[in-house]
Design an enzyme around this catalytic site. Structure first.
Site, short mmCIF file in Angstrom:
data_model
loop_
_atom_site.label_atom_id
_atom_site.label_comp_id
_atom_site.label_asym_id
_atom_site.label_seq_id
_atom_site.Cartn_x
_atom_site.Cartn_y
_atom_site.Cartn_z
N ASP A 1 -10.78 11.21 27.00
CA ASP A 1 -10.34 11.37 25.80
C ASP A 1 -8.78 11.35 25.93
O ASP A 1 -8.42 12.58 26.28
CB ASP A 1 -11.03 12.21 24.81
N HIS A 2 -7.85 10.54 25.66
CA HIS A 2 -6.60 10.68 26.20
C HIS A 2 -5.96 11.80 25.42
O HIS A 2 -5.05 12.39 25.60
CB HIS A 2 -5.61 9.39 26.43
N HIS B 1 -10.76 11.46 19.26
CA HIS B 1 -9.64 11.99 19.17
C HIS B 1 -9.66 13.38 18.06
O HIS B 1 -9.50 14.49 18.46
CB HIS B 1 -8.54 11.33 18.94
#
Ligand code: BG6
Length: 510
Positions: free
Chosen positions: A185-186, A248
């Site tokens: 999950d950047h 996010h």
């Protein structure tokens, strides 16, 4: 920072945009900081035909465009490019993995990487379970010490709903152990998202206030000014709920809401975020329309320029009902947060790009002073995740001079004020973490499932009840006004970091 062991990074989907735009530039930036292993190679794998040289050329172009280090020194770039190799295979085809195995054995003995491999899945999600099972069929999943270690990085989206996420987890865990699987999950790789943990757990001053006794409500906004660009096909199947909220925004909520972990290791931290997800109050399908607002941007004029509506974007059906905006209200049912509303919103084609968390503290029980501006606008802690990364405390101060008038002022810190500080990109941080075997900033399978469980009733309500409105909003505005009705605290609205950019004269940008 720790230097990783010698290893090879295999990127599936190497001819795609992510590899060119994010992954290779991030690896180059790690190299610039001397954070790559001494012996290291990248093997790009895809169906398209490329020679090593053509692949290198394309990657150098990506580095020139997207690296943090503006590099014109071709010699340096070429020397880095010698670490890059390419293999064309049909990734869905098990037989082709014999070629992969052969190529890896060759590179492994050339670079002396001891059989340590990371497999990065930057492919369409349809291949997420096929590739691991093909790797396993060729014994490339083994994790025994003689043959080195194997790790698997999976890009989002991890599943399409609860059922598909559970299925995917099961399939992956048939071939790999949980501690070999790194789900990206950047947002967790962003410096300022990690700073939420440091702000909370390195300062004694916040912890006593960080609960239902002192916090009135919490707001998380992640807005983008861009539309869906050339991703209409993907986005139309996904929508803002799957694309941004399930991952996010919930991950940020997890860090804001979690209990202090007993130690700073991957399991302790991920256990605590899991507990937050498990405590999310599940909406009843009937409660969805009142608590979740969805919208879709329509055509508009921004600074004199006409911008297309979502349904006019390439790859989007003319009658699409996919949401490009979501705002919602929810609760975390535990002792720390019981009764405190959380408001989150995200959308495309909003006035500006900003991601921030606002902790709204409760007002004093009895107000003594007259003031300029509303008392609700102070007592806020704003954690700015991007852009202009930093933190801001809004408090009331005396207006100098006669009387006791109060004005709102900001005490702020901007990362840009730190001298000689390098802010790594999310992919740099996450790739390096995986290289050293640290999964703290990767999502664990159980947490991903718990997040889907929370999203499920919303998906179900939208699927089953076509009468739930999908509100239109002009591109360049803050989404449907109906989202304001979610907030029922008196005198309270969303924090609007700037006004609309649609052609109503109220221009402003962060
Ligand atoms: C991605 C979404 O995960 O995050 C995109 O798929 C979105 O739709 C992007 O634009 C936002 O990331 P960032 O880092 O630009 O805030």
């Amino acid at each position: 920072m720790q230097k990783p062991e010698n290893q090879i990074l295999v990127i599936f989907g190497a001819s795609g945009d992510l590899t060119w735009r994010k992954l290779i530039p991030a690896i180059y930036d790690l190299d610039e900081q001397k954070l790559l292993p001494d012996n290291f190679a990248v093997l790009g794998v895809s169906r398209s035909e490329f020679s090593d040289d053509k692949f290198r050329e394309k990657m150098i172009d990506g580095i020139k465009k997207f690296s943090n280090y503006k590099e014109d020194d071709n010699k340096q770039l070429e020397s880095f490019a010698k670490k890059l190799f390419y293999l064309s295979i049909e990734t869905a085809n098990p037989e082709d993995y014999a070629n992969l195995n052969k190529k890896l054995t060759e590179l492994d003995s050339k670079f002396k990487t001891n059989g340590n491999y990371i497999f990065y899945l930057a492919t369409p999600p349809g291949l997420y379970s096929k590739i691991p099972s093909n790797l396993a069929a060729h014994k490339l999943n083994a994790n025994d010490n003689d043959k080195g270690w194997r790790r698997l990085i999976i890009e989002k989206p991890f599943g399409y709903d609860l059922e598909s996420a559970v299925k995917l987890n099961k399939e992956l865990l048939n071939e790999f152990n949980e501690n070999q699987v790194y789900r990206i999950d950047h947002y967790l790789g962003k410096e300022t998202v990690q700073n939420v943990l440091v702000t909370r757990f390195s300062n004694g001053v916040f912890e006593p206030l960080w609960n239902r006794n002192y916090v009135d409500h919490i707001e998380v906004t992640s807005s983008e000014n861009i539309g869906v660009e050339n991703r209409g096909g993907y986005y139309d199947e996904s929508g803002a709920l799957r694309d941004m909220v399930q991952n996010h925004l919930l991950q940020i909520t997890g860090l804001i809401g979690m209990e202090p972990p007993s130690s700073f290791d991957s399991n302790s931290i991920r256990n605590e975020t899991l507990k937050v997800f498990q405590s999310l109050h599940l909406l009843d399908v009937k409660e969805v329309p009142k608590n979740v607002i969805r919208g879709q941007y329509g055509t508009s004029t921004i600074r004199g320029e006409k911008v297309p509506g979502y349904r006019e974007e390439r790859g989007v059906p003319f009658d699409s009902r996919t949401e490009t905006y979501v705002a919602m209200k929810f609760f975390i049912d535990n002792w720390r947060w019981g009764g405190v509303p959380f408001y989150i919103r995200t959308g495309k084609r909003l006035p500006t790009r900003v991601t921030e968390v606002v902790i709204h503290f409760k007002q004093t029980p009895h107000y003594l002073f007259s003031r300029k501006g509303s008392p609700e606008a102070c007592n806020q802690l704003v954690i700015r995740i991007q852009p202009d990364e930093g933190i801001l405390m809004k408090i009331g101060m005396k207006v100098p001079g006669a009387g006791f008038n109060v004005q709102n002022i900001n005490m702020d810190f901007h990362y840009s004020e730190l001298r000689n500080t390098y802010l790594p990109t999310a992919y740099e941080r996450l790739l390096h973490d995986c290289m050293i075997g640290d999964s703290t900033l990767y999502a664990r399978g159980d947490a991903v499932e718990a997040a889907w469980k929370f999203i499920q009733p919303i998906q179900k309500a939208w699927e089953e009840n076509k009468d739930i409105p999908l509100y239109g909003y002009p591109a360049g505005t803050w989404g449907p006004e109906n989202a304001d009705d979610l907030i029922d605290e008196p005198n309270t609205t969303w924090r609007y970091p700037c006004k609309n950019l649609a052609n109503d004269g109220l221009y402003c940008e962060l």
